[in-house]
Design an enzyme around this catalytic site. Structure first.
Site, PDB file in Angstrom:
ATOM      1  N   LYS A 126      46.622  24.035  38.662  1.00 27.06           N
ATOM      2  CA  LYS A 126      46.997  25.347  39.031  1.00 27.06           C
ATOM      3  C   LYS A 126      48.127  25.302  40.166  1.00 27.06           C
ATOM      4  O   LYS A 126      47.972  24.276  40.915  1.00 27.06           O
ATOM      5  CB  LYS A 126      45.937  26.340  39.423  1.00 27.06           C
ATOM      6  CG  LYS A 126      46.364  27.637  39.122  1.00 27.06           C
ATOM      7  CD  LYS A 126      46.185  28.096  37.613  1.00 27.06           C
ATOM      8  CE  LYS A 126      46.799  29.529  37.410  1.00 27.06           C
ATOM      9  NZ  LYS A 126      46.440  30.118  36.112  1.00 27.06           N
ATOM     10  N   ASP A 166      52.010  32.364  35.292  1.00 25.85           N
ATOM     11  CA  ASP A 166      50.732  33.243  35.758  1.00 25.85           C
ATOM     12  C   ASP A 166      51.441  34.323  36.234  1.00 25.85           C
ATOM     13  O   ASP A 166      52.574  34.816  36.015  1.00 25.85           O
ATOM     14  CB  ASP A 166      49.785  32.252  36.436  1.00 25.85           C
ATOM     15  CG  ASP A 166      48.592  32.873  36.828  1.00 25.85           C
ATOM     16  OD1 ASP A 166      47.775  33.112  35.679  1.00 25.85           O
ATOM     17  OD2 ASP A 166      48.318  33.301  38.005  1.00 25.85           O
TER      18      ASP A 166
HETATM   19  P1  NDP Z   1      51.392  39.811  35.450  1.00 29.23           P
HETATM   20  O1  NDP Z   1      52.058  39.511  36.930  1.00 29.23           O
HETATM   21  O2  NDP Z   1      52.079  39.780  34.323  1.00 29.23           O
HETATM   22  O3  NDP Z   1      50.526  41.198  35.438  1.00 29.23           O
HETATM   23  C1  NDP Z   1      49.574  41.736  36.518  1.00 29.23           C
HETATM   24  C2  NDP Z   1      49.185  43.143  36.215  1.00 29.23           C
HETATM   25  O4  NDP Z   1      48.295  43.531  37.022  1.00 29.23           O
HETATM   26  C3  NDP Z   1      50.496  43.765  36.856  1.00 29.23           C
HETATM   27  O5  NDP Z   1      50.791  44.976  36.086  1.00 29.23           O
HETATM   28  C4  NDP Z   1      50.059  44.150  38.459  1.00 29.23           C
HETATM   29  O6  NDP Z   1      50.619  45.407  38.787  1.00 29.23           O
HETATM   30  C5  NDP Z   1      48.679  44.314  38.010  1.00 29.23           C
HETATM   31  N1  NDP Z   1      47.768  44.415  39.193  1.00 29.23           N
HETATM   32  C6  NDP Z   1      47.835  43.449  40.158  1.00 29.23           C
HETATM   33  N2  NDP Z   1      46.788  43.453  41.191  1.00 29.23           N
HETATM   34  C7  NDP Z   1      46.246  44.786  40.487  1.00 29.23           C
HETATM   35  C8  NDP Z   1      45.123  45.377  41.245  1.00 29.23           C
HETATM   36  N3  NDP Z   1      44.429  44.930  42.473  1.00 29.23           N
HETATM   37  N4  NDP Z   1      44.664  46.355  40.473  1.00 29.23           N
HETATM   38  C9  NDP Z   1      45.064  46.625  39.251  1.00 29.23           C
HETATM   39  N5  NDP Z   1      46.026  46.080  38.756  1.00 29.23           N
HETATM   40  C10 NDP Z   1      46.612  45.110  39.226  1.00 29.23           C
HETATM   41  O7  NDP Z   1      50.168  39.028  35.223  1.00 29.23           O
HETATM   42  P2  NDP Z   1      49.452  38.418  34.049  1.00 29.23           P
HETATM   43  O8  NDP Z   1      49.431  39.480  32.953  1.00 29.23           O
HETATM   44  O9  NDP Z   1      50.244  37.094  33.433  1.00 29.23           O
HETATM   45  O10 NDP Z   1      48.223  37.929  34.479  1.00 29.23           O
HETATM   46  C11 NDP Z   1      46.998  38.940  34.754  1.00 29.23           C
HETATM   47  C12 NDP Z   1      45.856  37.951  34.817  1.00 29.23           C
HETATM   48  O11 NDP Z   1      45.624  37.257  33.613  1.00 29.23           O
HETATM   49  C13 NDP Z   1      45.815  37.165  35.923  1.00 29.23           C
HETATM   50  O12 NDP Z   1      44.533  37.007  36.365  1.00 29.23           O
HETATM   51  C14 NDP Z   1      46.133  35.477  35.479  1.00 29.23           C
HETATM   52  O13 NDP Z   1      45.757  34.598  36.176  1.00 29.23           O
HETATM   53  C15 NDP Z   1      45.488  35.890  34.065  1.00 29.23           C
HETATM   54  N6  NDP Z   1      45.860  34.746  33.031  1.00 29.23           N
HETATM   55  C16 NDP Z   1      47.218  34.938  32.415  1.00 29.23           C
HETATM   56  C17 NDP Z   1      47.678  34.217  31.541  1.00 29.23           C
HETATM   57  C18 NDP Z   1      49.194  34.458  30.928  1.00 29.23           C
HETATM   58  O14 NDP Z   1      49.331  33.870  29.809  1.00 29.23           O
HETATM   59  N7  NDP Z   1      49.926  35.017  31.538  1.00 29.23           N
HETATM   60  C19 NDP Z   1      46.559  33.413  30.761  1.00 29.23           C
HETATM   61  C20 NDP Z   1      45.304  33.221  31.484  1.00 29.23           C
HETATM   62  C21 NDP Z   1      45.058  34.056  32.439  1.00 29.23           C
HETATM   63  P3  NDP Z   1      52.289  45.351  39.370  1.00 29.23           P
HETATM   64  O15 NDP Z   1      52.871  45.626  38.277  1.00 29.23           O
HETATM   65  O16 NDP Z   1      52.178  46.632  40.359  1.00 29.23           O
HETATM   66  O17 NDP Z   1      52.512  44.226  40.044  1.00 29.23           O
END
Ligand code: NDP
Length: 451
Positions: A126, A166
Protein backbone atom coordinates in the site's frame (compact mmCIF):
# COMPACT_ATOMS: atom_id res chain seq x y z
CA UNK A 1 4.95 29.28 19.17
CA UNK A 2 1.31 28.28 18.83
CA UNK A 3 2.06 26.83 15.43
CA UNK A 4 4.84 24.65 16.79
CA UNK A 5 2.54 23.48 19.58
CA UNK A 6 -0.12 22.68 16.99
CA UNK A 7 2.40 20.76 14.90
CA UNK A 8 3.51 18.77 17.95
CA UNK A 9 -0.10 17.98 18.83
CA UNK A 10 -0.82 16.93 15.26
CA UNK A 11 2.21 14.65 15.28
CA UNK A 12 1.21 13.11 18.61
CA UNK A 13 -2.37 12.45 17.55
CA UNK A 14 -1.33 10.93 14.22
CA UNK A 15 1.16 8.76 16.10
CA UNK A 16 -1.67 7.36 18.22
CA UNK A 17 -3.92 6.75 15.28
CA UNK A 18 -1.01 5.14 13.48
CA UNK A 19 -0.68 2.47 16.11
CA UNK A 20 -4.40 2.00 16.62
CA UNK A 21 -5.52 1.02 13.13
CA UNK A 22 -2.56 -1.24 12.45
CA UNK A 23 -2.92 -3.07 15.78
CA UNK A 24 -6.68 -3.27 15.28
CA UNK A 25 -6.15 -5.08 11.95
CA UNK A 26 -3.37 -7.28 13.30
CA UNK A 27 -5.27 -8.28 16.43
CA UNK A 28 -8.30 -9.34 14.43
CA UNK A 29 -6.19 -11.65 12.27
CA UNK A 30 -4.28 -13.10 15.21
CA UNK A 31 -7.49 -13.94 17.12
CA UNK A 32 -9.07 -15.43 14.01
CA UNK A 33 -6.22 -17.74 13.08
CA UNK A 34 -5.84 -19.23 16.56
CA UNK A 35 -7.57 -22.51 15.54
CA UNK A 36 -5.19 -22.87 12.57
CA UNK A 37 -2.11 -22.21 14.70
CA UNK A 38 -3.32 -24.72 17.29
CA UNK A 39 -4.00 -27.39 14.69
CA UNK A 40 -0.60 -27.13 12.97
CA UNK A 41 2.58 -26.24 14.80
CA UNK A 42 4.55 -25.56 11.58
CA UNK A 43 3.34 -21.94 11.50
CA UNK A 44 4.84 -21.27 14.93
CA UNK A 45 8.01 -23.21 14.09
CA UNK A 46 8.56 -21.06 11.00
CA UNK A 47 7.73 -17.86 12.96
CA UNK A 48 5.21 -16.93 10.29
CA UNK A 49 3.28 -14.43 12.37
CA UNK A 50 6.42 -12.60 13.50
CA UNK A 51 7.56 -12.42 9.88
CA UNK A 52 4.18 -11.47 8.43
CA UNK A 53 3.48 -8.45 10.64
CA UNK A 54 6.73 -6.71 9.65
CA UNK A 55 6.73 -5.18 6.14
CA UNK A 56 9.54 -6.23 3.80
CA UNK A 57 10.34 -2.51 3.51
CA UNK A 58 8.80 0.90 4.07
CA UNK A 59 9.85 3.55 1.59
CA UNK A 60 9.29 7.12 2.76
CA UNK A 61 10.17 10.12 0.63
CA UNK A 62 9.76 13.85 0.21
CA UNK A 63 7.56 15.20 -2.58
CA UNK A 64 8.15 18.82 -3.53
CA UNK A 65 5.96 20.47 -6.12
CA UNK A 66 4.79 23.91 -7.27
CA UNK A 67 1.20 25.07 -6.79
CA UNK A 68 -0.57 27.35 -9.27
CA UNK A 69 0.85 30.43 -7.51
CA UNK A 70 4.35 29.03 -8.06
CA UNK A 71 4.77 28.44 -4.33
CA UNK A 72 6.81 25.42 -3.25
CA UNK A 73 4.76 22.75 -1.49
CA UNK A 74 6.16 19.81 0.49
CA UNK A 75 4.40 16.50 1.16
CA UNK A 76 5.45 13.05 2.28
CA UNK A 77 5.15 10.01 0.03
CA UNK A 78 5.16 6.35 1.10
CA UNK A 79 5.20 2.85 -0.28
CA UNK A 80 4.85 -0.02 2.16
CA UNK A 81 5.98 -3.21 0.40
CA UNK A 82 4.61 -5.73 2.82
CA UNK A 83 4.89 -9.23 1.43
CA UNK A 84 5.62 -10.76 -1.99
CA UNK A 85 5.45 -14.46 -1.21
CA UNK A 86 2.61 -14.98 -3.68
CA UNK A 87 3.51 -12.51 -6.44
CA UNK A 88 4.59 -8.90 -7.12
CA UNK A 89 3.62 -6.38 -4.43
CA UNK A 90 0.14 -5.10 -5.23
CA UNK A 91 -2.05 -2.49 -3.55
CA UNK A 92 -3.43 1.00 -3.98
CA UNK A 93 -2.11 4.51 -3.49
CA UNK A 94 -4.08 6.83 -1.21
CA UNK A 95 -3.84 10.63 -1.37
CA UNK A 96 -5.46 12.09 1.75
CA UNK A 97 -4.26 14.39 4.55
CA UNK A 98 -4.78 11.57 7.10
CA UNK A 99 -2.23 9.30 5.38
CA UNK A 100 0.65 8.21 7.61
CA UNK A 101 2.84 5.16 8.01
CA UNK A 102 0.43 3.45 10.43
CA UNK A 103 -2.61 3.74 8.16
CA UNK A 104 -0.59 2.39 5.25
CA UNK A 105 0.76 -0.47 7.37
CA UNK A 106 -2.80 -1.37 8.33
CA UNK A 107 -3.96 -1.22 4.71
CA UNK A 108 -0.91 -3.10 3.43
CA UNK A 109 -1.33 -5.84 6.02
CA UNK A 110 -5.00 -6.28 5.10
CA UNK A 111 -3.99 -6.33 1.45
CA UNK A 112 -1.71 -9.36 1.95
CA UNK A 113 -4.61 -11.44 3.27
CA UNK A 114 -7.07 -10.05 0.71
CA UNK A 115 -4.79 -10.73 -2.25
CA UNK A 116 -4.06 -14.20 -0.96
CA UNK A 117 -7.79 -14.91 -0.68
CA UNK A 118 -8.31 -14.13 -4.37
CA UNK A 119 -6.19 -17.17 -5.27
CA UNK A 120 -4.27 -14.96 -7.76
CA UNK A 121 -0.47 -14.48 -7.94
CA UNK A 122 -0.22 -11.11 -6.15
CA UNK A 123 1.54 -9.95 -2.98
CA UNK A 124 0.49 -7.16 -0.62
CA UNK A 125 1.48 -3.47 -0.48
CA UNK A 126 0.00 0.00 0.00
CA UNK A 127 1.22 3.53 -0.51
CA UNK A 128 0.25 7.13 -0.88
CA UNK A 129 0.78 10.60 0.45
CA UNK A 130 -0.63 13.14 2.91
CA UNK A 131 -1.31 15.34 -0.15
CA UNK A 132 -4.91 16.61 -0.14
CA UNK A 133 -6.35 16.60 -3.68
CA UNK A 134 -9.42 18.54 -2.52
CA UNK A 135 -9.57 22.04 -3.97
CA UNK A 136 -6.49 21.49 -6.16
CA UNK A 137 -6.59 22.39 -9.84
CA UNK A 138 -6.12 19.75 -12.49
CA UNK A 139 -2.67 21.18 -13.18
CA UNK A 140 -1.69 20.97 -9.50
CA UNK A 141 -2.81 17.35 -9.36
CA UNK A 142 -0.68 16.63 -12.43
CA UNK A 143 2.37 18.37 -10.96
CA UNK A 144 2.00 16.53 -7.66
CA UNK A 145 1.62 13.15 -9.40
CA UNK A 146 4.74 13.82 -11.51
CA UNK A 147 6.85 14.73 -8.48
CA UNK A 148 5.53 11.73 -6.55
CA UNK A 149 6.55 9.39 -9.38
CA UNK A 150 10.04 10.92 -9.66
CA UNK A 151 10.80 9.08 -6.43
CA UNK A 152 8.37 6.14 -6.56
CA UNK A 153 9.55 4.86 -9.96
CA UNK A 154 12.76 3.56 -8.38
CA UNK A 155 10.86 0.95 -6.42
CA UNK A 156 8.12 -0.32 -8.75
CA UNK A 157 7.89 -2.39 -11.95
CA UNK A 158 5.46 -4.79 -13.62
CA UNK A 159 7.17 -7.78 -11.94
CA UNK A 160 8.16 -5.95 -8.76
CA UNK A 161 5.38 -3.78 -7.40
CA UNK A 162 2.25 -2.66 -9.23
CA UNK A 163 0.35 0.16 -7.45
CA UNK A 164 -3.28 1.05 -8.17
CA UNK A 165 -5.77 3.70 -6.99
CA UNK A 166 -7.48 4.17 -3.64
CA UNK A 167 -9.03 7.18 -1.87
CA UNK A 168 -8.07 10.34 -3.78
CA UNK A 169 -6.44 8.38 -6.60
CA UNK A 170 -8.65 7.61 -9.58
CA UNK A 171 -7.96 7.08 -13.28
CA UNK A 172 -6.96 10.74 -13.75
CA UNK A 173 -4.19 10.46 -11.15
CA UNK A 174 -3.12 7.01 -12.40
CA UNK A 175 -2.88 8.51 -15.90
CA UNK A 176 -0.53 11.27 -14.71
CA UNK A 177 1.53 8.80 -12.65
CA UNK A 178 1.82 6.44 -15.63
CA UNK A 179 2.80 9.30 -17.97
CA UNK A 180 5.63 10.34 -15.66
CA UNK A 181 6.82 6.73 -15.17
CA UNK A 182 6.99 6.31 -18.93
CA UNK A 183 8.85 9.59 -19.34
CA UNK A 184 11.48 8.65 -16.76
CA UNK A 185 11.99 5.02 -17.72
CA UNK A 186 10.97 4.95 -21.42
CA UNK A 187 9.25 1.70 -20.55
CA UNK A 188 5.66 1.05 -21.60
CA UNK A 189 4.70 -1.64 -19.14
CA UNK A 190 1.83 -2.57 -16.85
CA UNK A 191 3.40 -0.89 -13.85
CA UNK A 192 0.16 0.64 -12.57
CA UNK A 193 -3.40 -0.62 -12.71
CA UNK A 194 -6.57 1.43 -12.90
CA UNK A 195 -5.25 3.13 -16.03
CA UNK A 196 -7.73 4.72 -18.43
CA UNK A 197 -8.89 2.17 -21.02
CA UNK A 198 -7.27 3.96 -23.96
CA UNK A 199 -3.76 3.18 -22.73
CA UNK A 200 -3.88 -0.21 -21.11
CA UNK A 201 -6.64 -0.02 -18.51
CA UNK A 202 -9.06 -2.90 -18.13
CA UNK A 203 -12.71 -2.45 -18.88
CA UNK A 204 -14.69 -2.62 -15.64
CA UNK A 205 -11.84 -1.64 -13.31
CA UNK A 206 -13.79 1.39 -12.03
CA UNK A 207 -16.86 -0.76 -11.38
CA UNK A 208 -14.98 -3.76 -9.98
CA UNK A 209 -14.97 -3.13 -6.22
CA UNK A 210 -18.55 -1.89 -6.04
CA UNK A 211 -19.93 -4.63 -8.29
CA UNK A 212 -17.78 -7.22 -6.51
CA UNK A 213 -19.18 -6.42 -3.07
CA UNK A 214 -22.70 -6.93 -4.42
CA UNK A 215 -21.76 -10.25 -6.09
CA UNK A 216 -20.22 -11.35 -2.79
CA UNK A 217 -23.36 -10.43 -0.85
CA UNK A 218 -25.68 -12.21 -3.28
CA UNK A 219 -23.72 -15.46 -2.92
CA UNK A 220 -23.35 -15.12 0.86
CA UNK A 221 -27.11 -14.59 1.31
CA UNK A 222 -27.79 -17.62 -0.87
CA UNK A 223 -25.38 -19.84 1.10
CA UNK A 224 -26.84 -18.62 4.41
CA UNK A 225 -30.40 -19.31 3.22
CA UNK A 226 -31.53 -15.67 3.33
CA UNK A 227 -33.79 -13.83 0.89
CA UNK A 228 -32.13 -12.17 -2.11
CA UNK A 229 -31.49 -8.42 -2.40
CA UNK A 230 -34.14 -7.93 -5.07
CA UNK A 231 -36.79 -5.44 -3.95
CA UNK A 232 -35.03 -4.90 -0.60
CA UNK A 233 -34.07 -1.58 0.98
CA UNK A 234 -30.30 -1.13 1.16
CA UNK A 235 -28.17 1.56 2.77
CA UNK A 236 -24.80 2.54 1.32
CA UNK A 237 -22.24 4.96 2.78
CA UNK A 238 -19.70 6.90 0.71
CA UNK A 239 -20.21 8.59 -2.63
CA UNK A 240 -16.92 7.71 -4.28
CA UNK A 241 -15.76 5.00 -6.63
CA UNK A 242 -16.79 2.02 -4.50
CA UNK A 243 -20.10 3.43 -3.23
CA UNK A 244 -21.37 4.70 -6.58
CA UNK A 245 -20.70 1.40 -8.32
CA UNK A 246 -22.19 -0.63 -5.46
CA UNK A 247 -25.31 1.54 -5.81
CA UNK A 248 -25.27 1.01 -9.59
CA UNK A 249 -25.16 -2.80 -9.30
CA UNK A 250 -27.70 -2.87 -6.45
CA UNK A 251 -30.15 -0.83 -8.52
CA UNK A 252 -29.48 -3.04 -11.53
CA UNK A 253 -30.51 -6.15 -9.59
CA UNK A 254 -33.65 -4.46 -8.28
CA UNK A 255 -32.64 -3.34 -4.77
CA UNK A 256 -33.74 0.07 -3.48
CA UNK A 257 -30.76 2.10 -2.28
CA UNK A 258 -31.92 4.89 0.01
CA UNK A 259 -28.70 6.52 1.20
CA UNK A 260 -25.17 7.65 0.57
CA UNK A 261 -22.69 9.84 2.45
CA UNK A 262 -19.69 12.06 1.85
CA UNK A 263 -17.22 13.49 4.33
CA UNK A 264 -19.72 16.17 5.36
CA UNK A 265 -23.12 14.53 5.57
CA UNK A 266 -25.71 11.91 4.67
CA UNK A 267 -28.43 11.79 2.03
CA UNK A 268 -31.56 9.83 2.87
CA UNK A 269 -33.94 9.47 -0.05
CA UNK A 270 -36.61 6.84 0.82
CA UNK A 271 -37.74 6.56 -2.84
CA UNK A 272 -34.28 5.46 -3.87
CA UNK A 273 -31.29 7.69 -4.68
CA UNK A 274 -30.87 9.21 -8.14
CA UNK A 275 -27.54 7.75 -9.24
CA UNK A 276 -27.16 10.02 -12.29
CA UNK A 277 -27.46 13.06 -10.06
CA UNK A 278 -25.00 11.62 -7.53
CA UNK A 279 -22.47 10.97 -10.30
CA UNK A 280 -22.92 14.51 -11.59
CA UNK A 281 -22.42 16.02 -8.10
CA UNK A 282 -19.52 13.84 -6.96
CA UNK A 283 -17.68 12.85 -10.16
CA UNK A 284 -18.20 15.77 -12.53
CA UNK A 285 -18.56 18.74 -10.18
CA UNK A 286 -16.63 17.19 -7.26
CA UNK A 287 -19.08 18.99 -4.97
CA UNK A 288 -20.93 18.33 -1.71
CA UNK A 289 -23.94 16.00 -1.37
CA UNK A 290 -25.90 18.94 -0.06
CA UNK A 291 -26.51 19.74 -3.75
CA UNK A 292 -28.79 16.66 -3.92
CA UNK A 293 -31.62 18.27 -1.94
CA UNK A 294 -31.61 21.30 -4.19
CA UNK A 295 -32.93 18.94 -6.89
CA UNK A 296 -34.92 16.66 -4.54
CA UNK A 297 -36.09 18.85 -1.63
CA UNK A 298 -38.20 15.98 -0.26
CA UNK A 299 -35.02 13.93 0.43
CA UNK A 300 -33.13 14.59 3.67
CA UNK A 301 -29.57 15.90 4.02
CA UNK A 302 -28.14 15.32 7.50
CA UNK A 303 -24.80 17.08 8.21
CA UNK A 304 -22.49 14.98 10.42
CA UNK A 305 -22.40 17.51 13.23
CA UNK A 306 -26.17 17.18 13.65
CA UNK A 307 -25.83 13.57 14.78
CA UNK A 308 -24.81 12.39 18.26
CA UNK A 309 -21.11 11.68 18.72
CA UNK A 310 -20.15 8.09 17.84
CA UNK A 311 -23.25 7.46 15.72
CA UNK A 312 -23.97 8.04 12.04
CA UNK A 313 -27.32 8.88 10.46
CA UNK A 314 -26.80 6.43 7.60
CA UNK A 315 -26.78 3.40 9.91
CA UNK A 316 -29.96 4.53 11.67
CA UNK A 317 -32.02 4.04 8.51
CA UNK A 318 -33.95 0.73 8.54
CA UNK A 319 -32.61 -1.60 5.84
CA UNK A 320 -32.32 -5.24 4.82
CA UNK A 321 -28.65 -4.94 3.83
CA UNK A 322 -26.01 -2.32 4.68
CA UNK A 323 -22.93 -1.51 2.60
CA UNK A 324 -20.30 0.67 4.33
CA UNK A 325 -18.25 1.93 1.39
CA UNK A 326 -16.60 5.16 2.62
CA UNK A 327 -13.68 4.81 5.02
CA UNK A 328 -12.22 3.02 8.06
CA UNK A 329 -14.08 2.95 11.39
CA UNK A 330 -17.17 4.69 10.00
CA UNK A 331 -19.51 2.11 11.55
CA UNK A 332 -19.33 2.04 15.36
CA UNK A 333 -20.88 -0.22 18.00
CA UNK A 334 -23.71 2.32 18.40
CA UNK A 335 -24.33 2.12 14.65
CA UNK A 336 -24.24 -1.69 14.82
CA UNK A 337 -26.90 -1.66 17.55
CA UNK A 338 -29.08 0.64 15.45
CA UNK A 339 -28.77 -1.63 12.44
CA UNK A 340 -29.56 -4.73 14.51
CA UNK A 341 -32.58 -3.15 16.23
CA UNK A 342 -33.87 -1.98 12.85
CA UNK A 343 -33.82 -5.55 11.48
CA UNK A 344 -30.77 -5.48 9.21
CA UNK A 345 -29.92 -8.97 7.91
CA UNK A 346 -26.58 -8.43 6.22
CA UNK A 347 -23.60 -6.04 6.35
CA UNK A 348 -21.00 -6.06 3.58
CA UNK A 349 -17.84 -3.98 3.81
CA UNK A 350 -16.98 -2.18 0.56
CA UNK A 351 -14.49 0.12 2.32
CA UNK A 352 -11.40 -1.14 4.14
CA UNK A 353 -12.15 -1.88 7.82
CA UNK A 354 -15.20 0.41 8.04
CA UNK A 355 -16.63 -1.42 11.08
CA UNK A 356 -15.03 -1.15 14.50
CA UNK A 357 -13.97 -4.33 16.28
CA UNK A 358 -16.91 -4.06 18.69
CA UNK A 359 -19.38 -3.50 15.86
CA UNK A 360 -18.16 -6.69 14.14
CA UNK A 361 -18.53 -8.70 17.33
CA UNK A 362 -22.09 -7.39 17.73
CA UNK A 363 -22.95 -8.45 14.17
CA UNK A 364 -21.47 -11.91 14.67
CA UNK A 365 -23.17 -12.48 18.01
CA UNK A 366 -26.52 -11.47 16.50
CA UNK A 367 -26.01 -13.85 13.56
CA UNK A 368 -26.03 -11.01 11.02
CA UNK A 369 -24.46 -12.15 7.72
CA UNK A 370 -21.24 -10.15 7.88
CA UNK A 371 -18.93 -9.87 4.85
CA UNK A 372 -15.53 -8.50 5.93
CA UNK A 373 -13.68 -6.06 3.70
CA UNK A 374 -10.72 -8.27 2.90
CA UNK A 375 -13.07 -10.72 1.22
CA UNK A 376 -15.99 -8.57 0.10
CA UNK A 377 -14.06 -5.73 -1.52
CA UNK A 378 -11.50 -7.88 -3.33
CA UNK A 379 -13.18 -7.14 -6.68
CA UNK A 380 -10.91 -4.15 -7.30
CA UNK A 381 -7.69 -6.05 -6.89
CA UNK A 382 -9.05 -8.98 -8.88
CA UNK A 383 -9.73 -6.79 -11.93
CA UNK A 384 -6.37 -5.09 -11.34
CA UNK A 385 -4.78 -8.51 -11.72
CA UNK A 386 -6.84 -9.01 -14.89
CA UNK A 387 -5.38 -5.71 -16.11
CA UNK A 388 -1.85 -6.98 -15.41
CA UNK A 389 -2.64 -10.16 -17.38
CA UNK A 390 -4.03 -8.14 -20.32
CA UNK A 391 -1.00 -5.80 -20.31
CA UNK A 392 1.46 -8.70 -20.19
CA UNK A 393 -0.21 -10.42 -23.15
CA UNK A 394 -0.92 -7.13 -25.03
CA UNK A 395 -4.61 -8.08 -25.20
CA UNK A 396 -7.97 -6.49 -24.39
CA UNK A 397 -10.84 -8.37 -22.81
CA UNK A 398 -14.49 -7.38 -23.35
CA UNK A 399 -16.60 -5.88 -20.55
CA UNK A 400 -18.69 -9.06 -20.47
CA UNK A 401 -15.62 -11.28 -20.14
CA UNK A 402 -14.20 -9.24 -17.26
CA UNK A 403 -17.59 -9.08 -15.52
CA UNK A 404 -18.10 -12.83 -15.87
CA UNK A 405 -14.62 -13.61 -14.54
CA UNK A 406 -15.08 -11.13 -11.67
CA UNK A 407 -18.41 -12.64 -10.67
CA UNK A 408 -16.92 -16.13 -10.70
CA UNK A 409 -13.88 -15.02 -8.68
CA UNK A 410 -16.10 -13.36 -6.03
CA UNK A 411 -18.31 -16.44 -5.80
CA UNK A 412 -15.21 -18.59 -5.33
CA UNK A 413 -13.99 -16.36 -2.51
CA UNK A 414 -17.33 -16.61 -0.69
CA UNK A 415 -17.26 -20.40 -0.99
CA UNK A 416 -13.60 -20.59 0.10
CA UNK A 417 -14.35 -18.43 3.14
CA UNK A 418 -17.55 -20.26 4.09
CA UNK A 419 -15.93 -23.70 3.77
CA UNK A 420 -12.84 -22.66 5.74
CA UNK A 421 -15.06 -21.29 8.53
CA UNK A 422 -16.93 -24.59 8.63
CA UNK A 423 -13.71 -26.66 8.59
CA UNK A 424 -12.31 -24.73 11.56
CA UNK A 425 -15.49 -24.94 13.64
CA UNK A 426 -16.73 -21.38 13.17
CA UNK A 427 -19.47 -21.92 10.60
CA UNK A 428 -21.09 -18.69 9.37
CA UNK A 429 -18.20 -16.56 10.67
CA UNK A 430 -16.83 -14.99 7.48
CA UNK A 431 -14.28 -12.92 9.42
CA UNK A 432 -12.48 -15.97 10.77
CA UNK A 433 -13.01 -17.89 7.53
CA UNK A 434 -11.39 -15.08 5.49
CA UNK A 435 -8.50 -14.59 7.89
CA UNK A 436 -7.70 -18.29 8.11
CA UNK A 437 -7.98 -18.97 4.36
CA UNK A 438 -5.98 -15.85 3.42
CA UNK A 439 -3.31 -16.39 6.06
CA UNK A 440 -2.90 -20.09 5.24
CA UNK A 441 -2.12 -19.58 1.54
CA UNK A 442 0.48 -16.89 2.12
CA UNK A 443 1.96 -18.68 5.13
CA UNK A 444 2.37 -21.94 3.19
CA UNK A 445 4.12 -20.02 0.40
CA UNK A 446 6.46 -18.35 2.90
CA UNK A 447 7.37 -21.72 4.39
CA UNK A 448 8.01 -23.21 0.94
CA UNK A 449 10.24 -20.25 -0.02
CA UNK A 450 12.42 -20.45 3.11
CA UNK A 451 13.56 -17.52 5.22
P1 NDP B 1 -13.18 7.72 -3.01
O1 NDP B 1 -12.19 8.73 -2.63
O2 NDP B 1 -13.58 7.59 -4.43
O3 NDP B 1 -14.52 7.92 -2.15
C1 NDP B 1 -14.57 7.96 -0.76
C2 NDP B 1 -15.93 8.51 -0.41
O4 NDP B 1 -16.15 8.41 0.99
C3 NDP B 1 -16.06 10.00 -0.77
O5 NDP B 1 -17.34 10.25 -1.24
C4 NDP B 1 -15.83 10.69 0.58
O6 NDP B 1 -16.45 11.95 0.70
C5 NDP B 1 -16.51 9.70 1.50
N1 NDP B 1 -16.01 9.83 2.87
C6 NDP B 1 -14.75 10.06 3.27
N2 NDP B 1 -14.69 10.11 4.60
C7 NDP B 1 -15.94 9.89 5.03
C8 NDP B 1 -16.53 9.80 6.30
N3 NDP B 1 -15.80 9.95 7.41
N4 NDP B 1 -17.86 9.54 6.39
C9 NDP B 1 -18.60 9.40 5.28
N5 NDP B 1 -18.12 9.47 4.04
C10 NDP B 1 -16.80 9.72 3.93
O7 NDP B 1 -12.62 6.33 -2.45
P2 NDP B 1 -13.02 4.86 -2.90
O8 NDP B 1 -14.47 4.78 -3.15
O9 NDP B 1 -12.08 4.40 -3.94
O10 NDP B 1 -12.65 4.05 -1.58
C11 NDP B 1 -13.55 3.95 -0.48
C12 NDP B 1 -13.07 2.86 0.44
O11 NDP B 1 -12.97 1.62 -0.26
C13 NDP B 1 -11.70 3.07 1.06
O12 NDP B 1 -11.68 2.49 2.36
C14 NDP B 1 -10.78 2.28 0.15
O13 NDP B 1 -9.59 1.90 0.80
C15 NDP B 1 -11.65 1.09 -0.13
N6 NDP B 1 -11.32 0.34 -1.33
C16 NDP B 1 -11.32 0.95 -2.57
C17 NDP B 1 -11.04 0.21 -3.70
C18 NDP B 1 -11.16 0.78 -5.06
O14 NDP B 1 -11.13 0.00 -6.03
N7 NDP B 1 -11.33 2.08 -5.22
C19 NDP B 1 -10.65 -1.22 -3.61
C20 NDP B 1 -10.78 -1.78 -2.28
C21 NDP B 1 -11.05 -1.00 -1.20
P3 NDP B 1 -15.92 13.27 -0.10
O15 NDP B 1 -16.50 13.12 -1.46
O16 NDP B 1 -16.47 14.40 0.68
O17 NDP B 1 -14.43 13.19 -0.09
Amino acid sequence: MNNIQDEIKKFESSKCEENNVFYQAMEEVIFSIAPLLESDEKYARHAILDRLVVPDRIIKFKVTWLNDKNEIQVNTGYRVQFNNALGPYKGGLRFHPSVNEGILKFLGFEQIIKNSLTGLPIGGAKGGSDFDPKGKSNFEIMKFCSSFMVELHKYIGSRIDVPAGDIGVGSREIGYLFGEYKKITSSYEGVLTGKPFMFGGSLMRPQATGYGVVYFTQTMLEIEGKESLEGKTCTVSGAGNVALHAIEKLQEIGAIVVSCTDSRGTIHDPRGVDLCLLKEIKLQKRGSLEGYIRVYPEAKYIPFEEYPEGAHAVWDIPCYAAFPCATQNELTDIDAQNLIVNGCVSVSEGANMPSTHKAINDFLSHKICFAPAKAANAGGVIVSEFEMAQNASMSKWSFEKVDEKLKLAMQQIVKRVALTARDYGVEGNYVDGANIAGFKRVADAMIAEGI
